[in-house]
Design an enzyme around this catalytic site. Structure first.
Site, PDB file in Angstrom:
ATOM      1  N   GLU A 208      -7.588  -8.363   4.554  1.00 14.59           N
ATOM      2  CA  GLU A 208      -6.408  -8.845   4.050  1.00 14.59           C
ATOM      3  C   GLU A 208      -6.616  -9.562   2.710  1.00 14.59           C
ATOM      4  OE1 GLU A 208      -3.278  -8.135   4.900  1.00 14.59           O
ATOM      5  OE2 GLU A 208      -3.890  -6.995   6.542  1.00 14.59           O
TER       6      GLU A 208
ATOM      7  N   TYR B 184       1.333 -15.197   5.520  1.00 18.41           N
ATOM      8  CA  TYR B 184       1.380 -13.817   5.655  1.00 18.41           C
ATOM      9  C   TYR B 184      -0.253 -13.502   6.444  1.00 18.41           C
ATOM     10  CZ  TYR B 184       0.142  -9.032   4.790  1.00 18.41           C
ATOM     11  OH  TYR B 184      -0.395  -7.668   5.104  1.00 18.41           O
TER      12      TYR B 184
ATOM     13  N   ASP C 173       5.454  -9.630   3.607  1.00 20.08           N
ATOM     14  CA  ASP C 173       4.721  -9.569   2.377  1.00 20.08           C
ATOM     15  C   ASP C 173       5.875  -8.814   1.599  1.00 20.08           C
ATOM     16  OD1 ASP C 173       4.534  -6.812   3.228  1.00 20.08           O
ATOM     17  OD2 ASP C 173       2.488  -6.365   2.521  1.00 20.08           O
TER      18      ASP C 173
END
Length: 234
Positions: free
Chosen positions: A31, A114, A132
């Site tokens: 991520e 997020y 997102d």
């Protein structure tokens, strides 16, 4: 909506090396790498990074120079520095394990709301949203949201819708399904509505102008400014 989305995802999910596992460290690394970076660019860096730092302890024990060297060419180097500091923080404060609680995750260097939601849902199967740009775009179009999508009140509305439709039995897959839909079909500009599993429920599709969503403020043109030029001579 949820059933159609999950059926589509089961048939069309992107084959990515960080999927199909419940490993918070690997989810975290992926991520962070994916922030502002294309998936196809990230994949070889992800593999190389994990060969060099296969677990959180090896990352925390490395020097910053080693980490930056492994990140070389990927750009946005503050991500690498934050990842390194975060690993050391987790080792010191959380016995080397990324916490599952999103409120604890956001206290770790470099992890925002997020990323915390992505880790909690994908690695720990917790019903936590991960909003997102893809998710904002998908729900703005589905619900026909005409308010400025960058406003906190609009983001809260989108998060509420996200929570309402979440597949509680597969929260990680649900979040990744929304990401994939936004990345491959419900793309910025003109989406590929003909292939969208949610088009019959989509307000923006019914308007005939899905490209008008999400609603974002116009960028302000740069302000002109005056300056003096000084010629320096010997």
């Amino acid at each position: 909506m949820t059933g159609e989305l999950m059926n589509w995802y089961d048939l069309n999910a992107r084959d990515l090396p960080w999927r199909g596992i419940h490993d918070a460290y690997r989810t975290w690394v992926s991520e962070i790498m994916l922030q502002q970076t294309r998936v196809d660019t990230v994949i070889p860096y992800y593999h190389a990074f994990l060969r060099r730092f296969p677990d959180l302890k090896s990352l925390a024990a490395a020097s910053q120079e080693e980490v930056l060297k492994s990140w070389e060419g990927l750009g946005y180097y503050s991500r690498a520095r934050n990842l390194h500091r975060g690993a050391q923080q987790i080792l010191a404060q959380y016995t080397g394990l990324l916490p599952a609680d999103p409120d604890q995750l956001v206290k770790i260097c470099g992890i925002g709301r997020y990323t915390a939601g992505a880790i909690a849902s994908i690695a720990y199967d917790l019903p936590v949203t991960a909003v997102d740009g893809n998710v904002i775009r998908v729900f703005s179009r589905l619900a026909g949201i005409t308010e400025n999508a960058s406003l906190p009140s609009t983001l809260e509305q989108i998060d509420k819708l996200d929570r309402q439709y979440m597949d509680l039995s597969r929260p990680g897959d649900y979040n990744q399904a929304l990401m994939d839909l936004g990345a491959t079909i419900c793309v910025p500009g003109t989406p590929d509505c003909d292939r969208c599993p949610l088009k019959e429920e989509c307000s923006a599709f019914r308007t005939g102008h899905p490209e008008d969503f999400p609603c974002l403020p116009d960028k302000k043109p740069p302000k002109p400014f005056d300056f003096d030029v000084f010629l320096i001579t010997d």
